[in-house]
Design an enzyme around this catalytic site. Structure first.
Site, PDB file in Angstrom:
ATOM      1  N   HIS A 196       0.849  -1.206  -0.164  1.00 45.95           N
ATOM      2  CA  HIS A 196       0.054  -0.001   0.287  1.00 45.95           C
ATOM      3  C   HIS A 196       0.504   1.409  -0.036  1.00 45.95           C
ATOM      4  CE1 HIS A 196      -2.943   2.813   1.952  1.00 45.95           C
ATOM      5  NE2 HIS A 196      -3.804   2.431   0.840  1.00 45.95           N
ATOM      6  N   CYS A 197       2.001   1.403   0.526  1.00 47.78           N
ATOM      7  CA  CYS A 197       3.115   2.549   0.607  1.00 47.78           C
ATOM      8  C   CYS A 197       3.559   2.949  -0.492  1.00 47.78           C
ATOM      9  CB  CYS A 197       4.057   2.208   1.774  1.00 47.78           C
ATOM     10  SG  CYS A 197       3.596   1.605   3.506  1.00 47.78           S
TER      11      CYS A 197
END
Length: 388
Positions: free
Chosen positions: A379-380
């Site tokens: 997600h980062c």
């Protein structure tokens, strides 16, 4: 067991700060979890127009996407000998997401050839948006829709996680991505990162005080002032706050490593093993308790599913900075892309839970250990552009 987990989680993403850690950042890290002041603001970033909340809002990430944005890392000053492994992880994520939706990879001109070779023809590599690093969730814009075919983008004034890492290029990424996508762009009235704020797309946000209210992002500002700016930027009306963990990692405890919204009134929190009592485990339990007893912006209850984390004694990595966050998954068109860490029982259980939470989507688990050693996850390094 507890001592092992405390050691491994003590300084997530810590080595990233070594290349650009300022004296102010070092001083902040030294204070650990101590409380921080919030008083009358003396300065503030360019404010979003008051009309921003007039129909435009950041949708929950399960809506259909036009594309996914990513960034290609090429700095040995930041990554050192881990650069090759991180690049391999970025390429794997990009190729996997590209099976489900278009992926645009921003790369510096000198690194574009390597990025294209690693990512393959299904990923579009562009050189018109220079980058410092790979964390597109934090440096990129958040896109908003208005339910009537409108799309715009908001920049969160990325400052290298409180000037702890070089960001001359990354501070401009949000606006440049918006320009490439040909959508209107504004800057939010607060400093933060995309990974620090979760939205249910219907007026409710969640975040940690340790990250958003940190004086290296928003000095001399009250919680109410920052909250108002967050709501204006995201098109929301309520923020659920967690205390978080201050000064232990460069992000100061981004919420997207632990708690996520699935939809309005539904969330998930990654939980530690029962015997774990380190700072991160206590934080996760507090997040679960707060979220499960909170209400949405509309006043409804929030149903929270526990996502069990792995046993740090059984994962592949022995890196002291490793982040084993199943919760840092990425939802794309028709799929959920998550990490697996080598604890086979926990990996399988996490996949089963995600499959139950996202029926009708394919759950793919990837080995992203190099990113985990760098303090982040899938997600980062991704940022969705929703369909208007």
């Amino acid at each position: 067991m507890t001592e092992i987990n405390e050691r491994r989680k003590l300084d997530r993403r810590g080595f990233l700060a070594a290349a650009g850690l300022t004296a102010a950042g070092a001083a902040l890290a030294a204070v650990g979890g101590e409380a921080f002041a919030a008083t009358r603001p003396t300065t503030r970033p360019a404010a979003l127009p008051a009309a921003a909340a007039g129909g435009f809002a950041v949708p929950v990430d399960t809506v259909r996407h036009t594309r996914t944005w990513m960034a290609w890392p090429d700095s040995s000053a930041i990554w050192g000998r881990q650069l090759a492994g991180v690049q391999s992880n970025i390429a794997l994520i990009a190729k996997t997401v590209a099976k489900y939706e278009p992926v645009v990879m921003c790369a510096n001109p000198a690194a574009a050839s390597k990025a294209r070779s690693a990512c393959g023809p299904a990923v579009t590599v562009i050189t018109s948006i220079p980058v410092d690093d790979c964390w597109m969730r934090d440096s990129g814009p958040v896109f908003r829709t208005n339910g009537a075919g409108g799309l715009d983008a908001v920049g969160l004034n990325f400052n290298g996680w409180g000037n702890q890492q070089t960001h001359a290029k990354d501070s401009l990424v949000a606006g440049r991505v918006a320009a490439y996508a040909s959508v209107p762009f504004s800057t939010a009235g607060f400093i933060g990162e995309g990974g620090a704020v979760e939205t249910d797309g219907a007026g409710t946000l969640m975040a940690t005080r340790s990250s958003i209210l940190n004086p290296d992002r928003n000095p001399n500002r009250t919680q109410a002032q920052v909250e108002a700016a967050m709501c204006a930027a995201f098109g929301a009306s309520k923020v659920i706050w967690f205390q978080g963990v201050l000064g232990r990692d460069i992000t100061d405890d981004h919420v997207d490593a632990t708690s996520r919204f699935l939809s309005p009134g539904q969330g998930t929190v990654q939980m530690p093993l029962p015997g774990d009592n380190d700072a991160w485990s206590k934080d996760a339990r507090q997040q679960y308790q707060i979220l499960s007893t909170s209400t949405t912006a509309q006043g409804g209850p929030i149903s929270v599913t526990k996502l069990q984390g792995p046993d740090y004694d059984l994962i592949r990595s022995g890196d002291p900075n490793f982040v084993a966050a199943y919760a840092n998954y990425y939802v794309c068109n028709g799929a959920v892309i998550s990490s697996q860490f080598g604890d086979s029982r926990a990996d399988a259980a996490a996949k089963s839970t995600l499959q139950r939470l996202f029926p009708g989507r394919t759950v793919e688990q990837l080995n992203t250990d190099s990113l985990g050693a760098g303090g982040g996850g899938i997600h980062c390094v991704t940022q969705q552009q929703p369909v208007p």
